[in-house]
Design a protein around this motif. Sequence first.
Motif: not given
Length: 476
Positions: A397, A380, A383, A351, A401, A354, A348
């Motif tokens: 998402i 990134c 993730l 994110c 990213t 990033s 969380t």
Amino acid sequence: MKTSPILGRYLVAKEDIKAGDIILTVPPLVIGPIQVQGKPLCLSCYKEINDFNLPVRCEGCGWPLCSKMCQNSYQEYGHTEIECSFLRRSENKPGYNFNYHLYDFILPLRVALLKYTSTQKWTEVQKMQSHSKLRKKNKTFWNNDQIMIDCMKKECSVTEFTDQELHTICGYLQVNSFAVEHLGVSGLFPTAFLFAHDCVPNTTHIIDSKFNMTVRATVPISKGEAVTLSYANTLQGTMVRRAFLKETKFFNCICKRCSDATELGTFISAVKCQICKNGYLLPIDPLNKNSIWQCSCGDEKTEEIISLYIKKVSDEVEKVKNKSITEMEAFLKMFSSKFHPNHYLLITIKCLLSQLYGKSNRYLLHELSEELLLRKIELCKDLLQIFDKIEPGLSRIRGITMYELHAPLMIIATSIDKKNSEKYLKSQLKYIKFLLTEANLILSFEDSTSKEGQIGCAAKAALEESKQWEQLFGKL
Ligand SMILES: C[S@@+](CC[C@H](N)C(=O)[O-])C[C@H]1O[C@@H](n2cnc3c(N)ncnc32)[C@H](O)[C@@H]1O
């Protein structure tokens, strides 16, 4: 459509579907304000109303509207004539006494009014599951709905619908509605309500500014395979997702991801073992919410202990979410010895980081040191490895990213301080072009007024610019 004892009715692919294919585009049956928003908004276009000193009000019922444009413009998915005739019966209007709770009954009222305004839509709504028997057992839901129903009946002298009918409508909305957070609305849609849930969905959906819903495949779907979407937040761990699904959608999810303690090798719920300091605690039986959690060293913890700890750290996450980059990084450092690096509580924050590196005050892209550019790249890439497993393919998402990743890569690759070889530069530009192409493809589906839609436009513009590189370096 198929039926199974576990899923009920669900939709399957009639033929092979490619990633990106549109599966469904439908207009809504009904739209209304998201309940418990606590903010005044226009009943016609849902714009927030900030200034109550100069309210424009519907000439019929006196409820606030955003502007003269919306006055008396009865709209199918907004304020209708029949709704106006009901609201006219009430002395109370949102605004003067901040009685914004009155908005809570607008959407249920709109569903109920379909009975009089559209037999076809009302018939479609009645096909939905309301899970009324199960809902009745949950005193919190039932009592909250009763408060809303009593308020609607009292304010608008409603005698046309029984409490039972209105509770069933609350059930239809709880189980089947789709929310559009950025527009502040929620609604029911034909056919789309039949998609089954999966914690690794194979579709994504958007609702545009005209409230039409489009469902697209994010990955290839074979003929006969269930077409699924996620009712839960995929970026949370199994314990949280399953509890949410049980409480609000009334089923125990037994999907592949929920059945695997490692959640498809992501270790997104794994807690670091404080005995061996090496391994991770995972539930022995992930489909049993009371399962013991065990490490390969043999240490065990009860679900209660794990839950209490997760709850404590979740509260910390909520606090740190609105803090500075430095504080978020300190949080990650502090908890890196407590969780797997992919744990959802860390994800969380990762994110957020990033996206904040490059956007936040004093951390704009051109202000980032090489160390911070590399940090953004690391975040990134970490993730994306997780999203490839839990939100694979053309998911929103991943698109965001990938866009975030392209920028620091670009700065480093083209930095004049670095004497990068042409070969290296070309390979980096090729990778950046791939990221932008993918981000552009994914985010071009988004509504241009949404945050994601705007990132999509930026990705498109950057991709256009990348054509100039090809003039310098040849085809990438
Ligand atoms: C939006 S409805 C989907 C359509 C529903 N199956 C029907 O027949 O109307 C959501 C409900 O479908 C069922 N459902 C959807 N996905 C499920 C899943 N993965 N496992 C078990 N039940 C599921 C649950 O009863 C849930 O409350």
